[in-house]
Write a protein that holds these residues in place. Structure first.
Motif, PDB file in Angstrom:
ATOM      1  N   ARG A   1       9.235   4.804  -0.544  1.00  0.00           N
ATOM      2  CA  ARG A   1       8.511   5.563   0.779  1.00  0.00           C
ATOM      3  C   ARG A   1      10.014   6.565   1.185  1.00  0.00           C
ATOM      4  O   ARG A   1      10.946   6.158   1.059  1.00  0.00           O
ATOM      5  CB  ARG A   1       8.678   5.006   1.982  1.00  0.00           C
ATOM      6  CG  ARG A   1       7.213   4.339   1.700  1.00  0.00           C
ATOM      7  CD  ARG A   1       7.172   3.122   1.649  1.00  0.00           C
ATOM      8  NE  ARG A   1       5.271   2.532   2.476  1.00  0.00           N
ATOM      9  CZ  ARG A   1       5.339   1.824   1.680  1.00  0.00           C
ATOM     10  NH1 ARG A   1       6.251   0.757   0.577  1.00  0.00           N
ATOM     11  NH2 ARG A   1       4.223   0.998   1.835  1.00  0.00           N
TER      12      ARG A   1
ATOM     13  N   ASP B   1       0.974  -1.192  -0.186  1.00  0.00           N
ATOM     14  CA  ASP B   1      -0.017   0.131   0.252  1.00  0.00           C
ATOM     15  C   ASP B   1       0.870   1.198   0.534  1.00  0.00           C
ATOM     16  O   ASP B   1       1.789   1.253   1.091  1.00  0.00           O
ATOM     17  CB  ASP B   1      -0.685  -0.595   1.059  1.00  0.00           C
ATOM     18  CG  ASP B   1      -1.955   0.708   1.165  1.00  0.00           C
ATOM     19  OD1 ASP B   1      -2.104   2.197   0.733  1.00  0.00           O
ATOM     20  OD2 ASP B   1      -2.717   0.799   2.040  1.00  0.00           O
ATOM     21  N   THR B   2       1.109   2.063  -1.246  1.00  0.00           N
ATOM     22  CA  THR B   2       1.799   3.362  -1.407  1.00  0.00           C
ATOM     23  C   THR B   2       0.983   4.576  -0.108  1.00  0.00           C
ATOM     24  O   THR B   2       2.330   5.211   0.123  1.00  0.00           O
ATOM     25  CB  THR B   2       1.674   3.440  -3.102  1.00  0.00           C
ATOM     26  OG1 THR B   2       0.019   3.915  -2.921  1.00  0.00           O
ATOM     27  CG2 THR B   2       2.619   2.796  -3.604  1.00  0.00           C
ATOM     28  N   ASP B   3      -0.469   4.014   0.790  1.00  0.00           N
ATOM     29  CA  ASP B   3      -0.367   5.574   1.409  1.00  0.00           C
ATOM     30  C   ASP B   3       0.359   5.399   2.603  1.00  0.00           C
ATOM     31  O   ASP B   3       0.040   6.061   3.177  1.00  0.00           O
ATOM     32  CB  ASP B   3      -1.879   5.910   0.788  1.00  0.00           C
ATOM     33  CG  ASP B   3      -2.467   5.896   0.003  1.00  0.00           C
ATOM     34  OD1 ASP B   3      -1.231   6.667  -1.492  1.00  0.00           O
ATOM     35  OD2 ASP B   3      -4.014   5.674  -0.624  1.00  0.00           O
ATOM     36  N   LEU B   4       0.792   4.058   2.836  1.00  0.00           N
ATOM     37  CA  LEU B   4       0.903   3.640   4.305  1.00  0.00           C
ATOM     38  C   LEU B   4       2.729   4.273   4.236  1.00  0.00           C
ATOM     39  O   LEU B   4       3.351   3.432   3.443  1.00  0.00           O
ATOM     40  CB  LEU B   4       0.990   2.285   4.613  1.00  0.00           C
ATOM     41  CG  LEU B   4      -0.969   1.808   4.559  1.00  0.00           C
ATOM     42  CD1 LEU B   4      -0.901   0.692   5.280  1.00  0.00           C
ATOM     43  CD2 LEU B   4      -1.417   2.696   5.985  1.00  0.00           C
ATOM     44  N   GLY B   5       3.196   4.376   5.321  1.00  0.00           N
ATOM     45  CA  GLY B   5       4.705   5.148   5.367  1.00  0.00           C
ATOM     46  C   GLY B   5       5.188   3.747   6.205  1.00  0.00           C
ATOM     47  O   GLY B   5       3.986   3.249   7.157  1.00  0.00           O
TER      48      GLY B   5
END
Length: 176
Positions: free
Chosen positions: A170, A127-131
């Motif tokens: 990230r 999931d690219t939205d999660l750091g």
């Protein structure tokens, strides 16, 4: 001790027997005017080869226990090929389902794979939205006793990239 009958079969099909308490594995045979004769029974192949060397023209054959050979046991023969019996179902004649048919039609239902910390981290890394910090938070929510850190999440991401998995990069948060 019980006596065992050993059988040595010559190339012409004649059988030579010996009944003894000893254990034999090979026999040395020699062809003469009256056909094949036994020079001796031996318990090991090397001893049989030695005896064969003492008698030019002799051969070494394996001997069997009487009744142990497949030749002594007649094979069962089927008179005709049979099909499984047909069943009446819904007015139609159907062939009975064989075991192979049942196996082919079976589906395997087992327990769902258990979610582990590592599998959860790998899933969340996609999931690219999660750091990394958000991933650690989600892991700690699911597994309260976990010792997962930002560094361990980054390590899992690096290992996955080395294996060829396309794990999104990230960006580090800017320090304020």
């Amino acid at each position: 001790m019980t006596k065992t009958t050993y059988v040595a079969t010559a190339p012409d099909g004649s059988e030579h027997t010996r009944k003894t308490e000893r254990t034999y594995t090979h026999a040395v045979l020699l062809e003469g005017e009256g056909g094949w004769g036994v020079v001796g029974f031996c318990g090991r192949l090397d001893l049989a080869e030695k005896k064969r060397g003492e008698h030019p023209g002799s051969i070494v054959v394996e001997c069997c226990v009487l009744g142990d050979r497949s030749a002594d046991m007649p094979e069962a023969e089927a008179a005709e090929k049979t099909e499984p019996p047909a069943l009446e179902a819904n007015g139609k004649r159907e062939r009975e389902q064989t075991v192979d048919d049942k196996i082919a039609a079976a589906t395997v239902h087992g327990p769902e794979p258990k979610q582990t910390i590592g599998s959860l981290v790998q899933e969340l890394l996609m999931d690219t939205d999660l750091g990394y910090l958000a991933i650690v938070g989600r892991v700690m929510t699911e597994f309260p006793d976990a010792k997962t850190s930002v560094r361990s999440v980054a390590s899992v991401a690096a290992v996955q990239r080395k294996k060829g998995v396309d794990v999104p990069m990230r960006r580090k948060a800017k320090a304020q």
